[in-house]
Motif scaffolding. Structure first.
Motif, PDB file in Angstrom:
ATOM      1  N   GLY A   1       1.464   2.584   6.232  1.00  0.00           N
ATOM      2  CA  GLY A   1       1.499   2.408   4.778  1.00  0.00           C
ATOM      3  C   GLY A   1       1.709   0.957   4.376  1.00  0.00           C
ATOM      4  O   GLY A   1       1.106   0.466   3.431  1.00  0.00           O
ATOM      5  N   LEU A   2       2.573   0.251   5.112  1.00  0.00           N
ATOM      6  CA  LEU A   2       2.798  -1.168   4.830  1.00  0.00           C
ATOM      7  C   LEU A   2       1.556  -2.002   5.149  1.00  0.00           C
ATOM      8  O   LEU A   2       1.176  -2.884   4.382  1.00  0.00           O
ATOM      9  N   ARG A   3       0.908  -1.712   6.290  1.00  0.00           N
ATOM     10  CA  ARG A   3      -0.294  -2.464   6.676  1.00  0.00           C
ATOM     11  C   ARG A   3      -1.446  -2.232   5.711  1.00  0.00           C
ATOM     12  O   ARG A   3      -2.204  -3.151   5.403  1.00  0.00           O
TER      13      ARG A   3
ATOM     14  N   GLU B   1       5.079  -1.304  -0.391  1.00  0.00           N
ATOM     15  CA  GLU B   1       5.507  -2.702  -0.389  1.00  0.00           C
ATOM     16  C   GLU B   1       7.015  -2.758  -0.217  1.00  0.00           C
ATOM     17  O   GLU B   1       7.710  -1.792  -0.509  1.00  0.00           O
ATOM     18  N   LYS B   2       7.508  -3.895   0.267  1.00  0.00           N
ATOM     19  CA  LYS B   2       8.946  -4.125   0.346  1.00  0.00           C
ATOM     20  C   LYS B   2       9.308  -5.146  -0.721  1.00  0.00           C
ATOM     21  O   LYS B   2       8.613  -6.146  -0.900  1.00  0.00           O
ATOM     22  N   ASP B   3      10.431  -4.900  -1.432  1.00  0.00           N
ATOM     23  CA  ASP B   3      10.880  -5.876  -2.411  1.00  0.00           C
ATOM     24  C   ASP B   3      11.773  -6.909  -1.727  1.00  0.00           C
ATOM     25  O   ASP B   3      11.921  -6.903  -0.507  1.00  0.00           O
TER      26      ASP B   3
ATOM     27  N   ARG C   1      13.757  -2.945   0.121  1.00  0.00           N
ATOM     28  CA  ARG C   1      13.586  -1.560  -0.303  1.00  0.00           C
ATOM     29  C   ARG C   1      12.100  -1.256  -0.344  1.00  0.00           C
ATOM     30  O   ARG C   1      11.292  -2.098  -0.729  1.00  0.00           O
ATOM     31  N   LEU C   2      11.729  -0.041   0.046  1.00  0.00           N
ATOM     32  CA  LEU C   2      10.332   0.366   0.058  1.00  0.00           C
ATOM     33  C   LEU C   2       9.936   0.903  -1.315  1.00  0.00           C
ATOM     34  O   LEU C   2      10.649   1.712  -1.902  1.00  0.00           O
TER      35      LEU C   2
ATOM     36  N   GLU D   1       7.434   2.683  -7.960  1.00  0.00           N
ATOM     37  CA  GLU D   1       8.720   3.372  -7.852  1.00  0.00           C
ATOM     38  C   GLU D   1       9.306   3.201  -6.451  1.00  0.00           C
ATOM     39  O   GLU D   1       8.581   3.162  -5.466  1.00  0.00           O
ATOM     40  N   GLN D   2      10.635   3.130  -6.381  1.00  0.00           N
ATOM     41  CA  GLN D   2      11.321   3.054  -5.100  1.00  0.00           C
ATOM     42  C   GLN D   2      11.239   4.410  -4.412  1.00  0.00           C
ATOM     43  O   GLN D   2      11.414   5.447  -5.040  1.00  0.00           O
TER      44      GLN D   2
END
Length: 65
Positions: free
Chosen positions: A16-18, A23-25, A29-30, A37-38
């Protein structure tokens, strides 16, 4: 729910990140890229790992350790 969204098999957090779905803040936090939304965590005691869920759109990602 967003129009045109096609549900698919649950991906891992790394995928999901790739792919840019997550995204990470600045505080690591994802967050869901589509909704902003977190992600929340759901733990199933009978299953390994955690499931991270977007409370807005309902998409899920699996976190395996």
């Amino acid at each position: 729910m967003t129009l045109g969204y096609i549900p698919h098999a649950m991906e891992s957090i790394r995928k999901g990140l790739r792919s840019g779905d997550i995204e990470k803040d600045t505080y690591e936090r994802l967050t869901c890229s589509a909704c902003g939304e977190q992600l929340t965590t759901e733990n199933d005691p009978d299953d390994l790992g955690k499931v991270r869920v977007c409370p807005e759109c309902g998409r899920q990602w699996k976190e395996v350790r």
